[in-house]
Design an enzyme around this catalytic site. Structure first.
Site, PDB file in Angstrom:
ATOM      1  N   LYS A   1       2.147  -0.494  12.054  1.00 55.55           N
ATOM      2  CA  LYS A   1       2.137  -1.902  12.448  1.00 55.55           C
ATOM      3  C   LYS A   1       1.820  -2.058  13.930  1.00 55.55           C
ATOM      4  O   LYS A   1       1.085  -2.961  14.321  1.00 55.55           O
ATOM      5  CB  LYS A   1       3.487  -2.558  12.146  1.00 55.55           C
ATOM      6  CG  LYS A   1       3.708  -2.866  10.677  1.00 55.55           C
ATOM      7  CD  LYS A   1       4.896  -3.798  10.500  1.00 55.55           C
ATOM      8  CE  LYS A   1       5.278  -3.933   9.039  1.00 55.55           C
ATOM      9  NZ  LYS A   1       6.528  -4.687   8.869  1.00 55.55           N
TER      10      LYS A   1
ATOM     11  N   LYS B   1      -2.013   0.607  -0.218  1.00 54.73           N
ATOM     12  CA  LYS B   1      -0.987  -0.169  -0.932  1.00 54.73           C
ATOM     13  C   LYS B   1      -1.309  -1.660  -0.860  1.00 54.73           C
ATOM     14  O   LYS B   1      -1.857  -2.134   0.138  1.00 54.73           O
ATOM     15  CB  LYS B   1       0.391   0.177  -0.375  1.00 54.73           C
ATOM     16  CG  LYS B   1       1.024  -0.898   0.446  1.00 54.73           C
ATOM     17  CD  LYS B   1       2.369  -0.554   0.995  1.00 54.73           C
ATOM     18  CE  LYS B   1       2.468  -1.285   2.330  1.00 54.73           C
ATOM     19  NZ  LYS B   1       3.761  -1.328   2.940  1.00 54.73           N
TER      20      LYS B   1
ATOM     21  N   LYS C   1       0.656  -7.776   2.116  1.00 55.00           N
ATOM     22  CA  LYS C   1       0.298  -9.111   2.606  1.00 55.00           C
ATOM     23  C   LYS C   1      -0.504  -9.014   3.896  1.00 55.00           C
ATOM     24  O   LYS C   1      -1.148  -9.957   4.302  1.00 55.00           O
ATOM     25  CB  LYS C   1       1.545  -9.966   2.802  1.00 55.00           C
ATOM     26  CG  LYS C   1       2.562  -9.347   3.741  1.00 55.00           C
ATOM     27  CD  LYS C   1       3.957  -9.885   3.465  1.00 55.00           C
ATOM     28  CE  LYS C   1       4.997  -8.882   3.950  1.00 55.00           C
ATOM     29  NZ  LYS C   1       6.253  -8.926   3.249  1.00 55.00           N
TER      30      LYS C   1
HETATM   31  P1  TYM Z   1       8.835  -6.037   2.244  1.00 51.85           P
HETATM   32  O1  TYM Z   1       9.197  -7.461   2.412  1.00 51.85           O
HETATM   33  O2  TYM Z   1       7.634  -5.518   2.926  1.00 51.85           O
HETATM   34  O3  TYM Z   1       8.671  -5.707   0.726  1.00 51.85           O
HETATM   35  C1  TYM Z   1       9.666  -6.039  -0.246  1.00 51.85           C
HETATM   36  C2  TYM Z   1       9.769  -4.972  -1.317  1.00 51.85           C
HETATM   37  O4  TYM Z   1       8.530  -4.819  -2.007  1.00 51.85           O
HETATM   38  C3  TYM Z   1       8.155  -3.445  -2.041  1.00 51.85           C
HETATM   39  N1  TYM Z   1       6.675  -3.354  -1.991  1.00 51.85           N
HETATM   40  C4  TYM Z   1       5.926  -2.681  -2.880  1.00 51.85           C
HETATM   41  N2  TYM Z   1       6.255  -1.966  -3.984  1.00 51.85           N
HETATM   42  C5  TYM Z   1       5.237  -1.417  -4.692  1.00 51.85           C
HETATM   43  N3  TYM Z   1       3.926  -1.552  -4.345  1.00 51.85           N
HETATM   44  C6  TYM Z   1       3.558  -2.251  -3.259  1.00 51.85           C
HETATM   45  N4  TYM Z   1       2.279  -2.396  -2.953  1.00 51.85           N
HETATM   46  C7  TYM Z   1       4.587  -2.864  -2.470  1.00 51.85           C
HETATM   47  N5  TYM Z   1       4.571  -3.623  -1.347  1.00 51.85           N
HETATM   48  C8  TYM Z   1       5.854  -3.911  -1.062  1.00 51.85           C
HETATM   49  C9  TYM Z   1       8.785  -2.863  -0.789  1.00 51.85           C
HETATM   50  O5  TYM Z   1       8.926  -1.462  -0.899  1.00 51.85           O
HETATM   51  C10 TYM Z   1      10.114  -3.579  -0.763  1.00 51.85           C
HETATM   52  O6  TYM Z   1      11.044  -2.952  -1.621  1.00 51.85           O
HETATM   53  N6  TYM Z   1      11.974  -3.537   5.186  1.00 51.85           N
HETATM   54  C11 TYM Z   1      11.863  -4.201   3.931  1.00 51.85           C
HETATM   55  C12 TYM Z   1      12.835  -5.338   3.762  1.00 51.85           C
HETATM   56  C13 TYM Z   1      14.265  -4.968   3.985  1.00 51.85           C
HETATM   57  C14 TYM Z   1      15.093  -4.233   3.103  1.00 51.85           C
HETATM   58  C15 TYM Z   1      16.367  -4.196   3.741  1.00 51.85           C
HETATM   59  C16 TYM Z   1      14.887  -3.607   1.888  1.00 51.85           C
HETATM   60  C17 TYM Z   1      15.014  -5.337   5.053  1.00 51.85           C
HETATM   61  N7  TYM Z   1      16.285  -4.873   4.904  1.00 51.85           N
HETATM   62  C18 TYM Z   1      17.437  -3.520   3.152  1.00 51.85           C
HETATM   63  C19 TYM Z   1      15.972  -2.947   1.298  1.00 51.85           C
HETATM   64  C20 TYM Z   1      17.211  -2.906   1.937  1.00 51.85           C
HETATM   65  C21 TYM Z   1      10.470  -4.781   3.811  1.00 51.85           C
HETATM   66  O7  TYM Z   1       9.787  -4.999   4.761  1.00 51.85           O
HETATM   67  O8  TYM Z   1      10.101  -5.104   2.579  1.00 51.85           O
END
Ligand code: TYM
Length: 331
Positions: free
Chosen positions: A112, A195, A198
């Site tokens: 990022k 992957k 967004k």
């Molecule tokens: P975020 O908002 O980027 O994504 C949310 C969830 O979606 C999953 N994900 C995917 N899974 C499969 N294929 C993909 N292409 C794909 N893109 C996204 C992510 O793995 C995630 O599970 N840091 C985290 C948010 C967070 C969090 C937490 C998660 C903050 N605190 C505590 C678990 C526990 C994030 O940015 O997810």
């Protein structure tokens, strides 16, 4: 009951298919057997620039999509991160236990920060995984259901929990990531080795839960495949077709082999058309329910505040123990 914790950032106008398959659809299954906490992580979202009015809207819209996809607010604690001050407070404590080098090794930060450049990369983006550790540890979570891209962050969370426990005495439960092998990574339809995200350069390969059916159908019909023309799962040789087959399989609950058989000898166009229908069948009800929920803001806000109260109670208990352990005077 064992505890699960997971969250998503409200940083887009809609969740995407990767979020839905990698996380949300697992959550809805798990909420039956676990004491589940699902958080809209708006403090994480501001680690990159956000428009304030949009952020507020997207926070509600993300919560609405959780519910619309099957998270039951009567069973699970579905709340907004900024409603629970303990997240920021514990993150500060954990910041002081994290090595600079250790944080520098987080690959998502490296990606990022490269994308944004050194001058627009905030310190918040750097400490993002530490806030995530605080999220998880406050609720003494046993299991964290996420996609593959979050594996390293959950590893860091485990390291920090162990470090705190050995330095100050047993305080945190050490959580495990739960990453479903088949669904851990859904790929971009235009670039099927990257992957689905967004923040992709273009939205052409991004399937959004809230997009109208015709937009999604077009994107699926234009998905990148290959020249060999055979419908068969082979991640290495045929990443595009394999991604379509994975999505098909997960959304219908059917085995890959049964889908391969159904489409044997047929063209990619047939597979894509069928997949577009499957996606629409899955998302149409989610879209409709999201709209209903967003039409009654007051009710949605009330739900979130009530869940926030429950989350606050539990989080404050953990934070009190942490403060005692390290000798911080409490109010
Ligand atoms: P975020 O908002 O980027 O994504 C949310 C969830 O979606 C999953 N994900 C995917 N899974 C499969 N294929 C993909 N292409 C794909 N893109 C996204 C992510 O793995 C995630 O599970 N840091 C985290 C948010 C967070 C969090 C937490 C998660 C903050 N605190 C505590 C678990 C526990 C994030 O940015 O997810």
């Amino acid at each position: 009951k064992p505890v699960i914790f997971s969250g998503m950032q409200p940083s887009s106008d809609s969740l995407h298919l990767g979020n839905y398959i990698g996380a949300l659809s697992q959550w809805t299954r798990m909420q039956e057997e676990y004491d589940a906490f699902f958080c809209v992580v708006n403090l994480h979202a501001i680690t990159v620039p956000q428009d304030p009015a949009e952020l507020a809207e997207r926070t509600r819209a993300t919560a609405a999509q959780y519910i619309a996809a099957g998270i039951d607010p009567a069973k699970s604690t579905l709340f907004v991160q900024s409603h629970v001050p303990a997240h920021a407070e514990l993150a500060w404590v954990l910041n002081t236990l994290t090595g600079f080098g250790e944080a520098s090794r987080m690959t998502q930060f490296k990606d990022k920060s490269q994308r944004y450049g050194a001058d627009t990369t905030s310190v918040g983006l750097f400490t993002y995984p530490i806030l995530m550790a605080a999220d998880i540890l406050l609720y003494q979570a046993d299991v964290v259901p996420v996609g593959e891209d979050q594996r390293q962050h959950v590893e860091l969370t485990r390291d920090l929990a162990n470090r705190f426990n050995s330095r100050f005495g047993e305080t945190f439960r050490v959580p495990e990531a739960q990453i479903q092998r088949e669904t851990a990574k859904i790929y971009d339809l235009q670039e099927p080795t990257a992957k689905m995200s967004k923040s992709a350069a273009t939205e052409a390969g991004l399937i959004k839960v809230l997009d109208p059916a015709n937009v999604t159908r077009k994107k699926i019909m234009r998905a990148v495949t290959d020249a060999d023309g055979e419908i068969r799962f082979d991640r290495e040789a045929k990443p595009g077709v394999s991604n379509l087959l994975t999505i098909f399989s997960v959304l219908t609950g059917r085995e890959l082999s049964s889908i391969e058989q159904e489409f044997a000898g047929r063209g990619y166009g047939d597979l894509k058309k069928a997949l577009a229908e499957v996606v629409e069948e899955t998302f149409a009800p989610v879209r409709a329910r999201t709209e209903e929920l967003l039409a009654d803001r007051a009710e949605l806000d009330r739900l979130l505040l009530a869940a926030g109260d429950r989350a606050n109670e539990i989080a404050a208990r953990t934070l009190d123990r942490v403060y005692d352990r390290i000798g911080l005077l409490r109010r």
